[in-house]
Design a protein around this motif. Structure first.
Motif, mmCIF file in Angstrom:
data_model
loop_
_atom_site.group_PDB
_atom_site.id
_atom_site.type_symbol
_atom_site.label_atom_id
_atom_site.label_comp_id
_atom_site.label_asym_id
_atom_site.label_seq_id
_atom_site.Cartn_x
_atom_site.Cartn_y
_atom_site.Cartn_z
ATOM 1 N N TYR A 81 0.853 -1.188 0.000
ATOM 2 C CA TYR A 81 0.000 0.000 0.000
ATOM 3 C C TYR A 81 0.887 1.235 0.000
ATOM 4 O O TYR A 81 1.701 1.400 0.913
ATOM 5 C CB TYR A 81 -0.866 0.052 1.262
ATOM 6 N N PRO A 82 0.742 2.125 -0.985
ATOM 7 C CA PRO A 82 1.493 3.385 -0.913
ATOM 8 C C PRO A 82 1.046 4.149 0.340
ATOM 9 O O PRO A 82 -0.145 4.254 0.611
ATOM 10 C CB PRO A 82 1.092 4.140 -2.175
ATOM 11 N N ILE A 83 2.002 4.639 1.103
ATOM 12 C CA ILE A 83 1.677 5.407 2.298
ATOM 13 C C ILE A 83 1.272 6.804 1.866
ATOM 14 O O ILE A 83 1.988 7.468 1.115
ATOM 15 C CB ILE A 83 2.868 5.445 3.275
ATOM 16 N N LEU A 84 0.129 7.220 2.337
ATOM 17 C CA LEU A 84 -0.385 8.535 1.953
ATOM 18 C C LEU A 84 0.319 9.630 2.735
ATOM 19 O O LEU A 84 0.633 9.483 3.905
ATOM 20 C CB LEU A 84 -1.887 8.599 2.203
ATOM 21 N N CYS A 85 0.580 10.716 2.076
ATOM 22 C CA CYS A 85 1.273 11.855 2.658
ATOM 23 C C CYS A 85 0.629 13.118 2.093
ATOM 24 O O CYS A 85 0.238 13.134 0.924
ATOM 25 C CB CYS A 85 2.756 11.773 2.296
ATOM 26 N N THR A 86 0.527 14.145 2.886
ATOM 27 C CA THR A 86 -0.152 15.357 2.418
ATOM 28 C C THR A 86 0.582 16.019 1.260
ATOM 29 O O THR A 86 -0.017 16.754 0.498
ATOM 30 C CB THR A 86 -0.311 16.367 3.571
ATOM 31 N N GLN A 87 1.883 15.760 1.089
ATOM 32 C CA GLN A 87 2.636 16.383 -0.001
ATOM 33 C C GLN A 87 2.547 15.588 -1.307
ATOM 34 O O GLN A 87 3.000 16.051 -2.340
ATOM 35 C CB GLN A 87 4.123 16.521 0.369
ATOM 36 N N LEU A 88 2.000 14.385 -1.254
ATOM 37 C CA LEU A 88 1.937 13.534 -2.441
ATOM 38 C C LEU A 88 0.498 13.370 -2.906
ATOM 39 O O LEU A 88 -0.438 13.549 -2.121
ATOM 40 C CB LEU A 88 2.516 12.155 -2.126
ATOM 41 N N PRO A 89 0.311 13.005 -4.174
ATOM 42 C CA PRO A 89 -1.052 12.736 -4.633
ATOM 43 C C PRO A 89 -1.625 11.517 -3.911
ATOM 44 O O PRO A 89 -0.875 10.653 -3.440
ATOM 45 C CB PRO A 89 -0.872 12.450 -6.128
ATOM 46 N N ARG A 90 -2.928 11.460 -3.816
ATOM 47 C CA ARG A 90 -3.577 10.333 -3.159
ATOM 48 C C ARG A 90 -3.527 9.113 -4.074
ATOM 49 O O ARG A 90 -3.786 9.212 -5.275
ATOM 50 C CB ARG A 90 -5.024 10.706 -2.870
ATOM 51 N N TYR A 91 -3.173 7.977 -3.518
ATOM 52 C CA TYR A 91 -3.125 6.741 -4.288
ATOM 53 C C TYR A 91 -4.369 5.932 -3.971
ATOM 54 O O TYR A 91 -4.701 5.736 -2.800
ATOM 55 C CB TYR A 91 -1.887 5.915 -3.937
ATOM 56 N N ASP A 92 -5.033 5.456 -4.985
ATOM 57 C CA ASP A 92 -6.194 4.601 -4.807
ATOM 58 C C ASP A 92 -5.918 3.232 -5.422
ATOM 59 O O ASP A 92 -6.745 2.678 -6.130
ATOM 60 C CB ASP A 92 -7.439 5.243 -5.433
ATOM 61 N N TRP A 93 -4.735 2.736 -5.169
ATOM 62 C CA TRP A 93 -4.340 1.432 -5.669
ATOM 63 C C TRP A 93 -3.298 0.811 -4.736
ATOM 64 O O TRP A 93 -2.658 1.506 -3.954
ATOM 65 C CB TRP A 93 -3.799 1.496 -7.089
ATOM 66 N N SER A 94 -3.182 -0.491 -4.836
ATOM 67 C CA SER A 94 -2.146 -1.250 -4.143
ATOM 68 C C SER A 94 -1.593 -2.258 -5.136
ATOM 69 O O SER A 94 -2.272 -2.632 -6.090
ATOM 70 C CB SER A 94 -2.721 -1.980 -2.928
ATOM 71 N N ILE A 95 -0.372 -2.689 -4.889
ATOM 72 C CA ILE A 95 0.237 -3.715 -5.733
ATOM 73 C C ILE A 95 0.272 -5.016 -4.938
ATOM 74 O O ILE A 95 0.635 -5.030 -3.757
ATOM 75 C CB ILE A 95 1.673 -3.312 -6.164
ATOM 76 N N VAL A 96 -0.094 -6.109 -5.596
ATOM 77 C CA VAL A 96 -0.174 -7.410 -4.938
ATOM 78 C C VAL A 96 0.780 -8.378 -5.626
ATOM 79 O O VAL A 96 0.730 -8.532 -6.847
ATOM 80 C CB VAL A 96 -1.608 -7.978 -4.986
#
Length: 190
Positions: A81-96
């Motif tokens: 899971y990409p860790i969300l950070c206020t400086q980065l765009p929001r990720y709505d995906w994960s890699i499996v």
């Protein structure tokens, strides 16, 4: 070395039934017993999976990693899971990354979802991950699986091959090699 679809089907046929006969009975089929025995053997060495996750954690900074396995499936899954950070765009995906316990093969795919108020919903498996940012974790997970386990990737066209087997909630003609070697519910992640 890539294993052919025919070879993978022969392996899967040892663990999944080709009819519904045992689904209608109280007793367990010999194939289901073989799958359960494969899980028992694999769980005796579960520490190698934790070591794999820990080694991958060092190679994928900025991702939260979860390892999951279900005896209803035919492999372990590692979700990044990409860790969300206020400086980065929001990720709505994960890699499996899926690693089969039945054959020396793996697959890497993405799961896209909607994220509302911190809750994920509307999960969708994407077998050819192409969104921006996905390349890096796909490459890292793939190379770490090959390095640690020595397994080969199953090409998407082979993994999507329909097979005449019953795998959990899937039945022919909707069952694929992916279902039999990894999981019949690829979009189901925590």
């Amino acid at each position: 070395m890539t294993i052919s679809a025919e070879e993978l089907l022969a392996i899967a046929s040892n663990y999944w039934d080709s009819s519904k006969d045992f689904y209608l009975r109280q007793e367990t089929s010999p194939r289901t017993e073989r799958l359960q025995a494969a899980w028992t053997r694999e769980l005796e060495h579960v520490e190698r999976w934790w070591s794999f996750r820990d080694a991958l954690r060092r190679s994928l900074p900025g991702f939260e990693l979860k390892l999951m396995g279900s005896t209803a499936d035919a492999g372990f899954r590692l979700i990044a899971y990409p860790i969300l950070c206020t400086q980065l765009p929001r990720y709505d995906w994960s890699i499996v990354g899926c690693i089969s316990i039945l054959a020396p093969v793996y697959a890497v795919y993405a799961v896209e979802y909607e994220c509302t108020k911190g809750k994920r919903s509307q999960f969708k498996a994407i077998f050819e991950p192409t969104l921006p940012g996905m390349d890096f974790p796909v490459r890292v997970i793939s190379s770490k699986i090959e390095e640690v386990f020595g397994f080969s990737a199953v090409p998407s066209d082979i993994s999507r091959t329909p097979i005449p087997l019953f795998v959990e909630s899937k039945e022919p003609p909707h069952t694929t090699l992916f279902d039999a070697l990894f999981t019949s519910e690829p979009a189901s992640i925590p």
